[in-house]
Design an enzyme around this catalytic site. Structure first.
Site, PDB file in Angstrom:
ATOM      1  N   HIS A 130      72.319  36.612 -23.413  1.00  0.00           N
ATOM      2  CA  HIS A 130      71.008  37.231 -23.200  1.00  0.00           C
ATOM      3  C   HIS A 130      69.910  36.351 -23.784  1.00  0.00           C
ATOM      4  O   HIS A 130      70.185  35.465 -24.606  1.00  0.00           O
ATOM      5  CB  HIS A 130      70.942  38.619 -23.849  1.00  0.00           C
ATOM      6  CG  HIS A 130      71.668  39.673 -23.085  1.00  0.00           C
ATOM      7  ND1 HIS A 130      73.009  39.912 -23.248  1.00  0.00           N
ATOM      8  CD2 HIS A 130      71.247  40.547 -22.129  1.00  0.00           C
ATOM      9  CE1 HIS A 130      73.390  40.893 -22.433  1.00  0.00           C
ATOM     10  NE2 HIS A 130      72.337  41.293 -21.743  1.00  0.00           N
ATOM     11  N   LYS A 134      66.382  39.522 -27.644  1.00  0.00           N
ATOM     12  CA  LYS A 134      67.225  40.726 -27.712  1.00  0.00           C
ATOM     13  C   LYS A 134      67.516  41.095 -29.175  1.00  0.00           C
ATOM     14  O   LYS A 134      67.899  40.236 -29.970  1.00  0.00           O
ATOM     15  CB  LYS A 134      68.531  40.497 -26.926  1.00  0.00           C
ATOM     16  CG  LYS A 134      69.384  41.741 -26.846  1.00  0.00           C
ATOM     17  CD  LYS A 134      70.375  41.691 -25.698  1.00  0.00           C
ATOM     18  CE  LYS A 134      71.254  42.924 -25.649  1.00  0.00           C
ATOM     19  NZ  LYS A 134      70.505  44.181 -25.465  1.00  0.00           N
TER      20      LYS A 134
END
Ligand SMILES: NC(=O)C1=CN([C@@H]2O[C@H](COP(=O)(O)OP(=O)(O)OC[C@H]3O[C@@H](n4cnc5c(N)ncnc54)[C@H](OP(=O)(O)O)[C@@H]3O)[C@@H](O)[C@H]2O)C=CC1
Ligand SMILES: O=C(O)C1=N[C@H](C(=O)O)C[C@H](O)C1
Length: 233
Positions: A130, A134
């Site tokens: 990701h 995040k």
């Protein structure tokens, strides 16, 4: 529908575009600690932060507003939220991932785990990648995938350590700028590897799934999942 966006960051903004394109109106855009009157909304969509999701969601239940939540990293309080939903005859859908593709991938993962459960000599490994903003690791999607494997094999837990114990599934969480979300599951043996992988090309699939879930939830009472929304058996 009049929609409250609880969380107006990357996902909130993506959801707004899709909701408007489908004829809905955004009546609340809530960021950190803003006072809101949730009763203005027909439905709420929570994509906020792990520490605020529980309060956002239960405020909806207490005010009779159906709620769809995609926030990850708050599930220690999930069963408490379900109790409050039930007490208030609320309506709720939580999904660690709202995209159609990932929900198909969840089922594929469980089927593969079932097939591999009686085959020796394969080690399971998982990876999620990701963007660097995040807050949580591993991703909610990776945890759902690991739970799908645990339900169907002798594995007992997941672990963020690559040198995980025999009974655990090791998950590697990588953070690379701008990556919307990539999840892989491997079964590795000495002679070969089996890999299943889902790659999100943007946030559009997550946002569309959340709006479709909100449309589906309106007028219902109870706790549902994306399997109900997508009619996946
Ligand atoms: N289930 C799914 O399909 C998906 C889930 N996610 C999850 O959704 C969540 C949000 O992701 P993303 O949009 O990328 O994150 P962002 O950081 O871009 O957005 C989070 C937003 O929440 C706001 N916020 C902070 N405190 C509160 C509060 N008390 N009430 C309401 N909002 C608040 C932040 O405001 P401020 O900036 O002012 O602090 C920010 O606007 C994450 O948990 C992520 O893992 C993401 C994609 C898909
Ligand atoms: O934070 C994100 O961006 C995402 N979060 C969800 C997760 O934790 O699984 C879903 C998606 O992968 C994007």
């Amino acid at each position: 529908m009049k929609i409250a966006l609880l969380g107006y960051g990357r996902m909130g903004k993506e959801i707004e575009k899709i909701a408007i394109s489908r004829g809905h109106e955004i009546v609340i855009r809530k960021a950190a600690d803003t006072e809101i009157d949730i009763t203005q909304a027909d439905v709420a969509i929570d994509f906020s932060i792990p520490t605020s999701a529980f309060e956002n969601i239960t405020n909806c239940f207490r005010n009779g507003v159906p709620v769809v939540s995609g926030t990850t990293g708050w599930l220690d309080n999930y069963s408490k939220a379900l109790d409050i939903c039930e007490e208030n005859k609320g309506a709720f859908i939580y999904a660690s991932n709202f995209s159609v593709g990932v929900n198909i991938f969840f089922e594929l993962n469980k089927q593969l785990a079932k097939m591999m459960s009686n085959i020796d000599n394969y080690d399971i490994a998982m990876e999620e990648i990701h963007h660097t903003k995040k807050l949580d690791a591993p991703s909610g999607t990776a945890i759902t995938l690991a739970e799908g494997i645990i339900e169907n094999t002798s594995k007992e837990n997941w672990d963020l350590d690559e040198a995980s114990s025999e009974n655990n599934i090791p998950i590697v969480a990588k953070r690379i700028p701008e990556v919307p979300g990539t999840h892989s599951v491997w079964y590795n043996s000495e002679v070969d590897s089996i890999e299943i992988k889902h790659t999100a090309h943007s946030r559009k699939g997550f946002a569309l799934g959340a709006v479709v879930a909100a449309e589906w939830l309106l007028g219902k009472t109870g706790v549902f999942t994306m399997k109900d929304v997508l009619n996946i058996s």
